[in-house]
Scaffold this motif. Structure first.
Motif, short mmCIF file in Angstrom:
data_model
loop_
_atom_site.label_atom_id
_atom_site.label_comp_id
_atom_site.label_asym_id
_atom_site.label_seq_id
_atom_site.Cartn_x
_atom_site.Cartn_y
_atom_site.Cartn_z
N THR A 197 14.54 96.04 33.51
CA THR A 197 13.80 95.16 34.43
C THR A 197 13.55 95.81 35.78
O THR A 197 12.51 95.54 36.41
CB THR A 197 14.55 93.83 34.64
N ASP A 198 14.44 96.66 36.26
CA ASP A 198 14.21 97.30 37.56
C ASP A 198 13.01 98.24 37.54
O ASP A 198 12.52 98.64 38.60
CB ASP A 198 15.45 98.08 38.00
N GLY A 199 12.53 98.59 36.36
CA GLY A 199 11.33 99.41 36.27
C GLY A 199 10.05 98.60 36.13
O GLY A 199 8.97 99.18 36.02
N LEU A 200 10.17 97.27 36.16
CA LEU A 200 9.01 96.43 35.87
C LEU A 200 8.67 95.46 36.99
O LEU A 200 7.71 94.69 36.86
CB LEU A 200 9.27 95.62 34.58
N ILE A 201 9.41 95.48 38.09
CA ILE A 201 9.14 94.54 39.18
C ILE A 201 7.78 94.86 39.80
O ILE A 201 7.59 95.91 40.41
CB ILE A 201 10.24 94.61 40.25
N GLU A 351 12.17 91.38 23.96
CA GLU A 351 11.35 90.35 24.60
C GLU A 351 10.41 90.97 25.63
O GLU A 351 9.23 90.58 25.73
CB GLU A 351 12.25 89.31 25.27
N LEU A 352 10.89 91.92 26.39
CA LEU A 352 10.04 92.59 27.38
C LEU A 352 8.94 93.40 26.71
O LEU A 352 7.79 93.41 27.17
CB LEU A 352 10.90 93.49 28.28
N ARG A 353 9.28 94.07 25.61
CA ARG A 353 8.26 94.85 24.89
C ARG A 353 7.17 93.93 24.36
O ARG A 353 5.98 94.22 24.49
CB ARG A 353 8.92 95.60 23.72
N ARG A 354 7.58 92.81 23.77
CA ARG A 354 6.61 91.89 23.20
C ARG A 354 5.75 91.24 24.30
O ARG A 354 4.54 91.09 24.15
CB ARG A 354 7.32 90.82 22.38
N ALA A 355 6.35 90.87 25.41
CA ALA A 355 5.60 90.26 26.50
C ALA A 355 4.55 91.22 27.05
O ALA A 355 3.41 90.83 27.33
CB ALA A 355 6.55 89.83 27.62
N HIS A 356 4.91 92.50 27.17
CA HIS A 356 3.94 93.49 27.65
C HIS A 356 2.79 93.65 26.65
O HIS A 356 1.61 93.69 27.05
CB HIS A 356 4.61 94.84 27.88
N PRO A 369 8.96 86.45 30.62
CA PRO A 369 10.19 86.93 31.25
C PRO A 369 10.15 86.70 32.76
O PRO A 369 9.09 86.77 33.39
CB PRO A 369 10.20 88.42 30.92
N SER A 370 11.31 86.44 33.33
CA SER A 370 11.38 86.26 34.78
C SER A 370 12.81 86.41 35.25
O SER A 370 13.74 86.52 34.45
CB SER A 370 10.84 84.88 35.18
N THR A 396 14.24 81.24 44.08
CA THR A 396 13.08 82.14 44.04
C THR A 396 12.98 82.70 42.64
O THR A 396 13.95 83.28 42.14
CB THR A 396 13.23 83.26 45.07
N LEU A 397 11.83 82.54 42.01
CA LEU A 397 11.60 83.08 40.66
C LEU A 397 10.51 84.13 40.72
O LEU A 397 9.49 83.93 41.40
CB LEU A 397 11.20 81.96 39.70
N PHE A 398 10.72 85.24 40.03
CA PHE A 398 9.75 86.33 39.97
C PHE A 398 9.47 86.63 38.51
O PHE A 398 10.34 87.08 37.78
CB PHE A 398 10.31 87.57 40.68
N GLY A 399 8.25 86.33 38.07
CA GLY A 399 7.85 86.54 36.69
C GLY A 399 7.27 87.92 36.47
O GLY A 399 6.62 88.48 37.35
N LEU A 400 7.49 88.48 35.29
CA LEU A 400 7.02 89.82 34.94
C LEU A 400 5.90 89.75 33.90
O LEU A 400 5.70 88.74 33.24
CB LEU A 400 8.17 90.65 34.36
N HIS A 401 5.18 90.87 33.78
CA HIS A 401 4.17 91.08 32.73
C HIS A 401 3.09 89.98 32.73
O HIS A 401 2.71 89.46 31.67
CB HIS A 401 4.85 91.17 31.36
#
Length: 523
Positions: A197-201, A351-356, A369-370, A396-401
């Motif tokens: 996740t630190d590579g996707l913010i 989950e991150l792979r599929r979301a991307h 993901p968030s 505070t929520l931060f969503g990815l992808h």
């Protein structure tokens, strides 16, 4: 014409934009005895690093856009005499999951024994924890060597590689896709996801993206302060920019809000003419140097040049005010600990792979993901005394992808669909719906707001809604373009001091510092 009267006929530096980087540059230059004018489009300074009260009738001062601090060098705080502090979170992260029909999770923080126990309970052995310690031991060594270089003249790739002095670490972070290191070092899908996740913010990339955008993002997230810790700004993010504005003014800099810069005319050697607009008309000032605290696209527009194609932001930012923290399905963890660090949602590796993949094909992630954290648990000063007494908390929520392209046809509609889906993923780990915990504002509306990349582009002029102005750069130069500080442009007296500079991005002040150093070296 505007009737503004400024203090100098020709300024040593005119700074376009009063965000935190512009204010850092202004403070350094003014303290060095230079005449400085900051022109800010909005009615206040701070840019994206501000605190606001977004919910009517409630004394909750939220960090509305940027919200945590890692990359701000302590030397900037010290050298500018800022009255500003950050506070360490006692828990680094909590990642809920369900295995064999039972709720559980991974808690990182507290103390080593507790973290080790959490890993063992999740994975059934000590292997993943030992791999975790070794992996972050390596990134910590790199951080201690790389972070100090951010406020030094820009090293070449070879110079930085020699400074790191660890070929395996260099290859892992700088040469091969991050996914290889994650898969080589960790076996558990959830642990792999937490690392990735630190590579996707704010960065839309796959773990194996050949561009290595994910590596650059990861690097900046693990080198901050030489430790990689992400800390809470006491008083909210606006406390930092307020302190910077105070320091700049105290040193003699002039700050003019409500002044939108329209054009920069320069031949690169003679003082530049800066044209601006206010509510009463247009005006002009002259500066020996112009520092632009804006994007590369904005810089090109001001100079009348062709603008580069903007990068694409890929995040959902959600602010909430709660009457109380929700209860967790995992009753072994106190919600105050779970939400005090980073609470990862649907961020397993697969989950991150599929979301991307879904977002890359033009679809909203089916399992968005968030990650969430609660500022007020670490720093309750952002809430009024009455709210603190009543147990209110911020989230505070931060969503990815979620790249900007997904919102282009119907920003509002897609925003609502994505928000609903994201909160549903959170609810899956709660013993009660998050909506039942939301406070109501003075008009009876739930205290929740969401910002898409298009919202950020409109409100903050972030190209493509990209929170870093563009994909993050490596913290080195190629040694061939004459760039000494990573802030230079094709015009010798025009410098870039915003997040789009080399070694820009995040709440760091680094581009502001480096642009000021570039000016002072030439003085």
């Amino acid at each position: 014409m505007t009737t503004d009267v400024f203090g100098s006929d020709v300024y040593d530096a005119v700074i376009v934009g009063g965000g935190h980087n512009g204010l850092v540059a202004a403070a350094y230059l003014a303290r060095a005895g230079k005449s400085v004018l900051v022109l800010e489009r909005l009615g206040h300074t701070g840019g994206a690093a501000v605190s606001t009260r977004p919910f009517a009738g409630l004394d909750a001062r939220l960090s509305r856009y940027s919200y945590l601090v890692s990359l701000l060098p302590p030397k900037i705080v010290r050298e500018l005499g800022l009255r500003f502090e950050v506070r360490r979170r006692s828990v680094s992260s909590y990642t809920p999951t369900e295995r064999d029909g039972r709720p559980g999770g991974l808690l990182v923080g507290g103390d080593e024994a507790r973290t080790r126990e959490s890993f063992a309970r999740l994975t059934g052995s000590d292997r993943e924890y030992e791999s975790w310690r070794a992996f972050y031991g390596t990134t910590g060594q790199v951080a201690r060597k790389v972070f100090p270089t951010l406020t030094e003249p820009l090293p070449t790739r070879a110079e930085l590689r020699a400074r790191v002095d660890d070929e395996a670490a260099w290859r892992m972070l700088f040469e091969e896709p991050l996914g290889r290191a994650v898969e080589r070092n960790f076996a558990d899908d959830l642990v792999r996801g937490v690392v990735l996740t630190d590579g996707l913010i704010g960065t839309f990339a796959d773990a194996h993206d050949p561009s290595l955008a994910q590596n650059r993002c990861f690097l900046y997230h693990v080198i901050g302060g030489g430790t990689g810790d992400w800390d809470v700004p006491v008083g909210g993010m606006g406390a930092l920019t307020d302190a910077l504005a105070t320091a700049a003014r105290a040193a003699g800099a002039e700050i003019a809000t409500g002044h939108e810069v329209l054009r920069i005319d320069t031949d690169g050697t003679a003082p530049a003419e800066v044209t601006f607009r206010t509510a009463t008309g247009e005006g002009r000032v002259v500066g020996r140097n112009v520092l632009v605290n804006a994007s590369l696209q904005a810089l090109a527009g001001l100079l009348g040049e062709s603008a580069p194609t903007p990068a694409e932001g890929a995040q959902l930012k959600v602010n909430m005010l709660l009457r109380r923290l929700p209860r967790l399905r995992d009753s072994s963890v106190d919600p105050r600990e779970a939400f005090g660090g980073t609470f990862h949602i649907a961020e397993g590796y697969e989950e991150l792979r599929r979301a991307h993949a879904e977002a890359a094909s033009g679809e909203l992630p089916s399992v968005p993901p968030s990650e969430i954290y609660c500022h007020s648990l670490t720093d309750p000063s952002i809430l009024g005394p009455d709210l603190v007494e009543r147990g209110y908390q911020t989230l505070t929520l931060f969503g990815l992808h979620t790249p900007a392209r997904l919102f282009e046809k119907d920003n509002q509609g897609v925003r609502e669909v994505l928000l609903t889906g994201t909160l549903a993923q959170l609810d899956a780990h709660l013993a009660e719906p998050i909506t039942e915990c939301l406070a109501l504002d003075a008009d009876g509306r739930p205290c929740i707001e969401a910002k898409t990349p298009l919202d950020l582009e409109r409100e903050l002029r972030l190209p493509g809604g990209h929170i870093f102005h563009r994909d993050l750069s490596w913290p080195y130069g190629d040694g061939t373009d004459g760039s000494r500080w990573g802030v230079e442009t094709t015009h010798p007296n025009v410098l870039l001091c915003g997040a789009g500079a080399v070694r820009g991005g995040g709440v760091s002040g680094v581009p502001g510092h480096n642009a000021a150093m570039a000016v002072l070296e030439r003085a």
